[in-house]
Design an enzyme around this catalytic site. Sequence first.
Site, mmCIF file in Angstrom:
data_model
loop_
_atom_site.group_PDB
_atom_site.id
_atom_site.type_symbol
_atom_site.label_atom_id
_atom_site.label_comp_id
_atom_site.label_asym_id
_atom_site.label_seq_id
_atom_site.Cartn_x
_atom_site.Cartn_y
_atom_site.Cartn_z
ATOM 1 C CG HIS A 144 36.101 39.505 43.389
ATOM 2 N ND1 HIS A 144 34.837 38.987 43.225
ATOM 3 C CD2 HIS A 144 36.609 39.676 42.143
ATOM 4 C CE1 HIS A 144 34.579 38.832 41.943
ATOM 5 N NE2 HIS A 144 35.646 39.241 41.259
ATOM 6 C CG ASP B 8 39.932 39.387 39.635
ATOM 7 O OD1 ASP B 8 38.762 39.535 40.022
ATOM 8 O OD2 ASP B 8 40.310 38.389 39.008
ATOM 9 C CD GLU C 64 38.556 35.646 34.990
ATOM 10 O OE1 GLU C 64 39.496 35.723 35.806
ATOM 11 O OE2 GLU C 64 37.365 35.536 35.321
ATOM 12 C CG ASP D 57 35.353 36.685 48.174
ATOM 13 O OD1 ASP D 57 35.306 37.664 47.417
ATOM 14 O OD2 ASP D 57 34.967 35.548 47.834
#
Length: 363
Positions: free
Chosen positions: A21, A300, A211, A23
């Site tokens: 990701h 991630d 998840e 951000d």
Amino acid sequence: MSTPVTLENIRRAPKVLLHDHLDGGLRPQTVIELARECGYRDLPTHDADDLGTWFADAADSGSLVRYLETFGHTVGVLQTRDAIVRVAAEAAEDLAADGVVYAEVKYAPELFTERGLGLDEIVTAVQEGFRLGEKRAAAAGYRIRVGTLLCAMRQNDRGREIAELVVRHRDTGVVGFDIAGPEDGFPPTRMLDAFQYLRDNNVHFTIHAGEAFGPASIWEAVQRCGAERLGHGARIIEDITFAEDGTAELGRLAAYVRDRRIPLELCPASNLQTGIAKTVADHPFGPLAKLGFRVTVNTDNRLMSHCMPSTETATLAETFGYDWTDLERFTVDAMEAAFVDYDQRRQIIDDVIRPAYAKLKAD
């Protein structure tokens, strides 16, 4: 004797990243500087080392409130075009320096609109940043290709809008679509119209599933929505029964996912933070890899999980005893599952990945 499987050597080996990701991967110093530039005043500290520690501690705390607070800070400083270009460029540089030769980095454009940027402006800025980062990496002696995945937030109702945004920018490096956000209570079937639109336009998509919610979420993502990959997907392990002697009986969903070779975008460090496993040794990666699932190694959120592709790979290798043949398999499987076109996938596999691993195994 082959080259030792150490962190230093893994860092030099070519790697492929499918789940990262934008951000969630900022440099702490960049967060501080962008906050100063845009007048963001909510950072817990303005010392880069302390801020990096704060992000990791908050993500490790077990508190969902503290975990989500970390993204409030990174998203808070990603509201201007210049900030977005800078962060995207740095992401490409950082991944390249860690040995990543192909990465798919994802983000939700709808999160970067608080100061008036339009969705198309945001996508253009990110793409500019990735191309700039690729050039800087090449100048430093590293080779990387970055593809972009645009995410729609599950709790909002903008799936079709973001899907149309993917189609508009598909020729500029946007390679696919994803949905992110709270899994429990927001099933992927809420966005069936978006997934149908993507299929109608021959666009690739992955779905965060397995998840925070179990096999039911994976089933919906695969069977109702047509996901080509599973973002995380770790909880497919709940559809597998293990006997005392170690033998495994796959449930029908697990068998389907394995038989159809649906890639799992596993993120061990992040999964430990969200409670999928208590230790890496308990993480589903080991048994799923052993059973022949198409597992891939991912980060991630590099800032929050205090990890890089090389550290994730090294931890798995140390924990499960993987050698270069195993790491080559995970890397090739990831590249074959990438959403970039076939010719580019084959070129990276045949000209970059295979020769490098052959040398690592031979030296």
